[in-house]
Write a protein that holds these residues in place. Structure first.
Motif, PDB file in Angstrom:
ATOM      1  N   ALA A 247      48.488  23.827  -9.134  1.00 27.35           N
ATOM      2  CA  ALA A 247      48.738  25.170  -8.626  1.00 27.35           C
ATOM      3  C   ALA A 247      47.973  26.209  -9.436  1.00 27.35           C
ATOM      4  N   ALA A 248      47.447  27.205  -8.712  1.00 28.93           N
ATOM      5  CA  ALA A 248      46.730  28.331  -9.334  1.00 28.93           C
ATOM      6  C   ALA A 248      45.631  27.842 -10.276  1.00 28.93           C
ATOM      7  N   GLY A 249      44.931  26.789  -9.881  1.00 23.90           N
ATOM      8  CA  GLY A 249      43.810  26.294 -10.680  1.00 23.90           C
ATOM      9  C   GLY A 249      44.201  25.787 -12.048  1.00 23.90           C
ATOM     10  N   GLY A 250      45.450  25.372 -12.198  1.00 22.38           N
ATOM     11  CA  GLY A 250      45.912  24.850 -13.485  1.00 22.38           C
ATOM     12  C   GLY A 250      46.601  25.878 -14.349  1.00 22.38           C
ATOM     13  N   ALA A 251      46.696  27.128 -13.883  1.00 23.50           N
ATOM     14  CA  ALA A 251      47.261  28.209 -14.711  1.00 23.50           C
ATOM     15  C   ALA A 251      48.757  28.046 -14.944  1.00 23.50           C
ATOM     16  N   ILE A 252      49.472  27.410 -14.003  1.00 23.35           N
ATOM     17  CA  ILE A 252      50.914  27.246 -14.163  1.00 23.35           C
ATOM     18  C   ILE A 252      51.212  26.216 -15.247  1.00 23.35           C
ATOM     19  N   ARG A 253      50.607  25.030 -15.136  1.00 21.02           N
ATOM     20  CA  ARG A 253      50.901  23.976 -16.105  1.00 21.02           C
ATOM     21  C   ARG A 253      50.360  24.305 -17.491  1.00 21.02           C
ATOM     22  N   ALA A 254      49.317  25.133 -17.576  1.00 25.38           N
ATOM     23  CA  ALA A 254      48.762  25.488 -18.880  1.00 25.38           C
ATOM     24  C   ALA A 254      49.762  26.278 -19.723  1.00 25.38           C
ATOM     25  N   LYS A 255      50.712  26.936 -19.070  1.00 22.70           N
ATOM     26  CA  LYS A 255      51.717  27.722 -19.797  1.00 22.70           C
ATOM     27  C   LYS A 255      53.123  27.162 -19.581  1.00 22.70           C
ATOM     28  N   LEU A 256      53.185  25.866 -19.286  1.00 20.88           N
ATOM     29  CA  LEU A 256      54.458  25.186 -19.055  1.00 20.88           C
ATOM     30  C   LEU A 256      54.775  24.275 -20.233  1.00 20.88           C
ATOM     31  N   LEU A 257      55.933  24.513 -20.857  1.00 20.45           N
ATOM     32  CA  LEU A 257      56.344  23.735 -22.019  1.00 20.45           C
ATOM     33  C   LEU A 257      57.727  23.141 -21.774  1.00 20.45           C
ATOM     34  N   TRP A 258      57.839  21.826 -21.951  1.00 19.04           N
ATOM     35  CA  TRP A 258      59.116  21.121 -21.868  1.00 19.04           C
ATOM     36  C   TRP A 258      59.603  20.916 -23.292  1.00 19.04           C
ATOM     37  N   ASN A 259      60.708  21.554 -23.625  1.00 18.78           N
ATOM     38  CA  ASN A 259      61.203  21.561 -24.999  1.00 18.78           C
ATOM     39  C   ASN A 259      62.438  20.670 -25.130  1.00 18.78           C
ATOM     40  N   PHE A 260      62.324  19.649 -25.986  1.00 21.94           N
ATOM     41  CA  PHE A 260      63.431  18.737 -26.262  1.00 21.94           C
ATOM     42  C   PHE A 260      63.809  18.909 -27.737  1.00 21.94           C
ATOM     43  N   PRO A 261      64.604  19.898 -28.078  1.00 20.97           N
ATOM     44  CA  PRO A 261      64.843  20.211 -29.496  1.00 20.97           C
ATOM     45  C   PRO A 261      65.648  19.156 -30.242  1.00 20.97           C
ATOM     46  N   SER A 262      66.530  18.429 -29.546  1.00 16.50           N
ATOM     47  CA  SER A 262      67.407  17.488 -30.238  1.00 16.50           C
ATOM     48  C   SER A 262      67.252  16.046 -29.773  1.00 16.50           C
ATOM     49  N   ALA A 263      66.405  15.778 -28.810  1.00 15.28           N
ATOM     50  CA  ALA A 263      66.247  14.413 -28.302  1.00 15.28           C
ATOM     51  C   ALA A 263      65.591  13.522 -29.351  1.00 15.28           C
ATOM     52  N   THR A 264      66.108  12.311 -29.473  1.00 10.87           N
ATOM     53  CA  THR A 264      65.506  11.323 -30.362  1.00 10.87           C
ATOM     54  C   THR A 264      64.728  10.267 -29.584  1.00 10.87           C
ATOM     55  N   LYS A 265      64.862  10.296 -28.250  1.00 14.74           N
ATOM     56  CA  LYS A 265      64.095   9.376 -27.406  1.00 14.74           C
ATOM     57  C   LYS A 265      63.759  10.056 -26.084  1.00 14.74           C
TER      58      LYS A 265
END
Length: 441
Positions: A247-265
């Motif tokens: 989407a939008a030439g990659g502009a959406i995923r370039a600013k997309l962050l999946w944050n797992f602050p406490s996951a160990t797996k």
């Protein structure tokens, strides 16, 4: 002649008066900017794989790779094929491959930049195509960087969900919808996220998006998550994210962050192409045996095999409240090459065998991702959930950074008033000059 002199005096006078108005305004913006410093993920932002411990992986990583423990690349591994010259220059010591511990594997190829390792297993081969490989101390302090990253992950998770943003489950689909033009924060528990087979994200292009995932473990393979759909405003449709289309030439995923602050797996489904960068500083990350991450992976350890890759789409967003400064030379968003048919299904790419370039694993091949698509794309598009209009929520907190687009028109009226004052001041200067000339006469 007097007319020209008066005009010049008016221009100079107006300029001086206007400069007097603009200078304090610029200082004020600078003061705000200090509070709104754009923060990234630090040195990790420069690497497609930034791993605190061990990295066991084949066949390749398109970006740079930094490993704080040992690297087992048995089966062949190539690094850095998609790096630009500027991105190589920004790396510590221009090292596209950093292994602080021991490197194993008889065919490790550094396509661009240098490589450095702490030690080599018997029979290990590491070659550079456009740089040099050496044995030595790591240029990266992994312990210090990961301490900052853990702090950053915790701070990001503490940011409340953006006003008006929603996380809505509808059968096998899970939709994230946010309307803030600067920053959209979502919070979802791992059980809800891993229960979705299809994920939809609708946010304005250019906005930074952080999805905070709570819980100690996440398994994308639990329900067989396969598709990540990102909203394209120009197309007024969701686009299945892939190597050759986004989407939008990659502009959406370039600013997309999946944050797992406490996951160990964290486990990625082998049939999925994961859109965006993953920040899981405490987790053992399993890439699976197929399908890429279209972004970077930051984790405590990493395993991957088969056609599991990390594609070079680094995170370019400006984050609030983190303690990691932006490194110089942060990568920009690479363009997305059109796939020819935006609705064509995507089939897994074969990346485990020899490539067109002898001795170089994972290169000289079509780099499509392994997005398993149940049925024609056209049917999936029609099944996309109706997301609310992207207009919800106030602007993000000021700490998101002044590099994000300004969405208001605040400075316009003061500047117009300032221009009027400037002209009046200029006229005063001209009148004073005429009176002095008359007295001399």
């Amino acid at each position: 002649m007097r007319i020209f002199t008066s005009a010049a005096a008016l221009a100079v006078g107006g300029s001086l008066a206007l400069a007097g108005l603009i200078a304090p305004a610029a200082q004020a913006v600078g003061a705000v900017g200090a509070d709104q410093e754009c923060r990234s993920l630090g040195v990790a932002n420069l690497y497609g794989e930034f791993i605190e411990g061990d990295d066991t992986h084949t066949p390749d990583a398109e970006g740079a790779v930094a490993v704080g423990g040992n690297a087992n690349f048995t089966g062949g591994f190539s690094v850095g094929q998609e790096l630009t010259a500027a991105e190589v220059d920004a790396l510590p010591g221009k090292n596209a491959l950093v292994v602080a511990g021991k490197i194993t594997g008889n065919n490790t190829q550094v396509m661009k930049g240098n490589g450095i390792y702490g030690s080599k297993a018997d029979g290990a081969v590491v070659q550079a195509h456009a740089g040099a490989v050496s044995q030595g101390a790591s240029p990266i302090d992994f312990e210090a960087e990961f301490a900052k990253l853990r702090s950053a992950a915790a701070e990001l998770a503490a940011v409340p969900q953006t006003a008006g943003a929603t996380v809505q489950a509808d059968g096998p689909k899970l939709a994230f919808t946010g309307g803030d033009a600067k920053y959209n924060s979502f919070t979802v528990d791992a059980v809800t996220l891993q229960g979705a087979k299809e994920i939809y994200l609708k946010v304005p292009a250019g906005a930074v998006t952080v999805v905070n995932v709570t819980g100690g473990a996440y398994d994308m393979a639990a329900a067989g998550t396969t598709d990540f759909h990102l909203w394209d405003e120009e197309k007024s449709a969701f686009v299945l994210d892939d190597k050759l289309r986004s989407a939008a030439g990659g502009a959406i995923r370039a600013k997309l962050l999946w944050n797992f602050p406490s996951a160990t797996k964290v486990v990625k489904n082998s049939a999925a192409a994961w859109a965006g960068t993953v920040l899981a500083p405490n987790a053992a990350f399993d890439l699976g045996s197929g399908g890429p991450v279209n972004g970077s992976v930051i984790a405590a350890s990493l395993t991957g095999k088969g056609s599991a890759e990390t594609h070079h789409y680094p995170f370019t967003g400006c984050l609030p409240g983190t303690t990691v400064p932006t490194p110089t030379g942060t990568p920009t968003v690479p363009p997305v090459t059109p796939s020819g048919s935006p609705t064509a299904p995507v089939t897994p790419s074969a990346t485990t065998g020899p490539s067109g370039t002898p001795g170089v694993p994972g290169t000289g091949k079509p780099s499509t991702s392994a997005s398993a698509s149940p049925g024609p794309s056209s049917s999936r598009s029609s099944a996309a959930p109706a997301a609310p209009s992207a207009s919800a929520g106030p602007s993000a907190p000021s700490s998101t950074g002044d590099s994000l687009a300004h969405t208001g028109s605040g400075p316009v009226l003061p500047l117009a008033i300032g221009g009027g004052v400037a002209l009046a001041a200029g006229g005063g200067i001209v009148l004073a000059a005429r009176r002095r000339a008359a007295r001399k006469a």
